[in-house]
Design a protein around this motif. Sequence first.
Motif, PDB file in Angstrom:
ATOM      1  N   ALA A  41       0.834  -1.206   0.000  1.00  0.00           N
ATOM      2  CA  ALA A  41       0.000   0.000   0.000  1.00  0.00           C
ATOM      3  C   ALA A  41       0.867   1.254   0.000  1.00  0.00           C
ATOM      4  N   ALA A  52       2.060   1.716  -3.519  1.00  0.00           N
ATOM      5  CA  ALA A  52       1.009   2.018  -4.493  1.00  0.00           C
ATOM      6  C   ALA A  52       0.785   3.524  -4.634  1.00  0.00           C
ATOM      7  N   GLN A  68      -8.163   6.505  -3.949  1.00  0.00           N
ATOM      8  CA  GLN A  68      -6.946   6.124  -3.207  1.00  0.00           C
ATOM      9  C   GLN A  68      -7.258   5.073  -2.153  1.00  0.00           C
ATOM     10  N   ALA A  82      -9.657   2.992  -2.046  1.00  0.00           N
ATOM     11  CA  ALA A  82      -9.996   1.696  -2.634  1.00  0.00           C
ATOM     12  C   ALA A  82      -8.778   1.034  -3.259  1.00  0.00           C
ATOM     13  N   GLN A  83      -8.012   1.794  -4.037  1.00  0.00           N
ATOM     14  CA  GLN A  83      -7.002   1.150  -4.856  1.00  0.00           C
ATOM     15  C   GLN A  83      -5.637   1.033  -4.200  1.00  0.00           C
ATOM     16  N   THR A  84      -5.292   1.942  -3.304  1.00  0.00           N
ATOM     17  CA  THR A  84      -3.978   1.773  -2.687  1.00  0.00           C
ATOM     18  C   THR A  84      -4.083   1.102  -1.333  1.00  0.00           C
ATOM     19  N   LEU A  85      -5.162   1.355  -0.604  1.00  0.00           N
ATOM     20  CA  LEU A  85      -5.299   0.678   0.693  1.00  0.00           C
ATOM     21  C   LEU A  85      -6.151  -0.583   0.580  1.00  0.00           C
ATOM     22  N   ASN A  86      -6.771  -0.785  -0.585  1.00  0.00           N
ATOM     23  CA  ASN A  86      -7.682  -1.913  -0.775  1.00  0.00           C
ATOM     24  C   ASN A  86      -8.805  -1.937   0.257  1.00  0.00           C
ATOM     25  N   ARG A  87      -9.216  -0.751   0.709  1.00  0.00           N
ATOM     26  CA  ARG A  87     -10.354  -0.686   1.634  1.00  0.00           C
ATOM     27  C   ARG A  87     -11.590  -0.306   0.828  1.00  0.00           C
ATOM     28  N   TYR A  88     -12.180  -1.295   0.174  1.00  0.00           N
ATOM     29  CA  TYR A  88     -13.333  -1.017  -0.683  1.00  0.00           C
ATOM     30  C   TYR A  88     -14.530  -0.573   0.141  1.00  0.00           C
TER      31      TYR A  88
END
Lengths: 436, 330
Positions: free
Chosen positions: A398, A401, B290, B292-298
Amino acid sequence: MQTLTSGPLVTKTYEVNVRKNRFAASALAAGLAASLAACSSGTSEDPSGEATTIDVWLMRDSVTDAFLDEFVADFEADNPNTDVNVQIQEWDGIGQRVVSAIASNDAPDVIEVGNTQVAQYAASGGLTDLGDKVSELGGADWIPGLAEPGRIGDAQYGIPYYAANRVVVYNTELFEAAGITGPPTTRDEWIAATTTLNSGDVQGIYLPGQNWYALAGFVWDEGGDLAVQDGETWKGALDTPEALAGMDFYAQLQALGKGPKDSDEANPPQVDVFSAGDVAQIIATPGAGRQIVEANPELEGKIGYFPVPGKTADEPGAVFTGGSNLVIPVATSHPDEAYTFVAALAGDEWQEKLAVAMSYVPNKTTLADVLADDPGAAAMAIGAHNGHATPNSPEWAAVEANNPIKNYMTQVLTGADPNEAATTASEAITSALSGG
Amino acid sequence: MTVPSEVAARTTPHTVKRGASSPRDRHRTRTNAPRGRTSFWPYLLVAPTVLLIGAVLGYPVVRNVVMSFQEFGLRELVQGAPAFVGLANYRELFADHVFWEVVVRTLAFTAVNVVLIMVLSTLVALMLARLGRVLRVAVMTGLVVVWAMPVIAATTVWQWLFQSRFGVVNWVLVQLGLDQFQDYSWLANGSATFALIVVLVVWQSVPFAALTLYAGLTTVPAELFEAARIDGAAGWALFRRITFPVLRSLFGLIASLEVIWVFKCFVQIWAISEGGPNDATTTLPVYAYQVAQTLNRYDLAGAVSVITVVVLTILLLVYFRQSLRQETNR
């Protein structure tokens, strides 16, 4: 790891990359990623069962054209019922593409992923556990820095593919012209030599402002780190005196050339800049030397390598140990063929050829001898003694990214207060590592 | 002088909004439709559209809302079976000072852009009305070209212009003797980046607003202006007393469209700065992306986008309520 090497397109693109920018949708759709992820392009399958095509994603600069042609031809000859369709992926934005691929019902069969990113994918449960194949693949000899990130307990999700670390690639002609007889072995000598080189049209070193792998090395040299673990949580550590000293050295070095302060080594590709002939040094993996000569044949025989100098001559500078793993998504429709492919590419025969072709370190310590005659690899091997990994948190991907370190570097190099900028960046790292 | 409100009402292109609500129109509609029973035809004709919108817009929106009440990270994305967590995501967001900074920044970004767009496009529209034929065609062509330019292409050109080492903007500034712009990194400075994106967004939005306003201007009867001029009105007074009141609803409509457009602006910001440096250009849509895509917290990103829609709706409700009140007052 994001970019091992940056350079011209040494590898042929086997198929137009249709998946790139799949998520360039409006932000409102960001939360909808899950539902969109299922629409990836397909693996073609012959219903008669005569031939199966497996889709493979390899990364830019992972292989040369010639190597790939040879490998694929040989693999298809050995496995007449399997066709291989290789797509070359760019490092930029790869995280999202891999995430959506492994979340889909129709993923590629084999994916190359960076060793700093594999832990995150492994933890997601989207990768096939190859734990029972480890001994068959000779896993006891794997390089730990490649094998460990892909392992959770006894489960092995990532199969080591290759490793590499950075060295200084230099133009021997410019060194001779400046009267520098041997490669520098300490930081002081390095700065002195680079200052001498940096005159007229010649750039002493081309160091773009955002080569954060190089910065990480300088920070490790000072005894600092990018982030430190405190109990269960990770905290960004760019604001420690050690890390600030590392950044200070970076700024000192960066000023001895015309590297842009607001971009990284891939933009523009630093090997292209070097191949123009007026840059004395770049920090890159040894494979860059081959790409430079491809771009400008006149530099043939004029490329030298030395390990990144450390603070004293006794120890080389700390370097980031980069590398890649091969993974098989759970969603593959051809797990057996995919495994056969991984076993071949990660097997001794092709590992040796790959190491020679790309100046990469093979995935097993027992294969290291193949690089004995390669000057770039020799420099790399010395540097590897002081190899480091990025902070060992599954959330590290993360950070990469949306990398706050790059922004921090640009801020400092363009005149911001280093303490303030470091505090801001450290907070951003802490926040990314806490998963929110 | 004052314009009698009847005159204004009769001459404005109010059909945009008033449409069927005016008594005359309602009467006309009724005589055209078969009397006595409800026809199924309108419903049948509109059904494909409704179904399509439901499928491509409604379903994702519902998924998004549901996701904002679940725990939905990378693991859930890959393996499914997310658990419901009630309002936890919203609570987490509201407790985060970064989120509030983003909300305030988004509102400021929207305000600055919309004000600039409205002022500039009004000026351009007024100028168009006064230009001679040749120049008018030239200006309109310029506007249409800007409007037709793909956003990403325009943004890429913008990036090249402001590139630190080879950008033409820095070159020009240095040629003018401003040596501090040698290799100046525009994108390393928060305010400079913010300003750069504002200029880009305004530049891209002015054509639509200006052309629409110009079209509106051409519908204002010349007699109104003549009468006002005879009464001694000129310049600003003419605009304030005639042009603006007559085109009030058109101005309102364009302003709300621009609010929507700017508020959800994403591509320009992402392509230029990815929300940086140090979040200086992170607005709500960029923030959602950000997260969603960098922390993957959808899940969190879902909550952010729900809040984005709510804030936007509130903003627009204020406008609609006001214009509704104006209608009734009339």
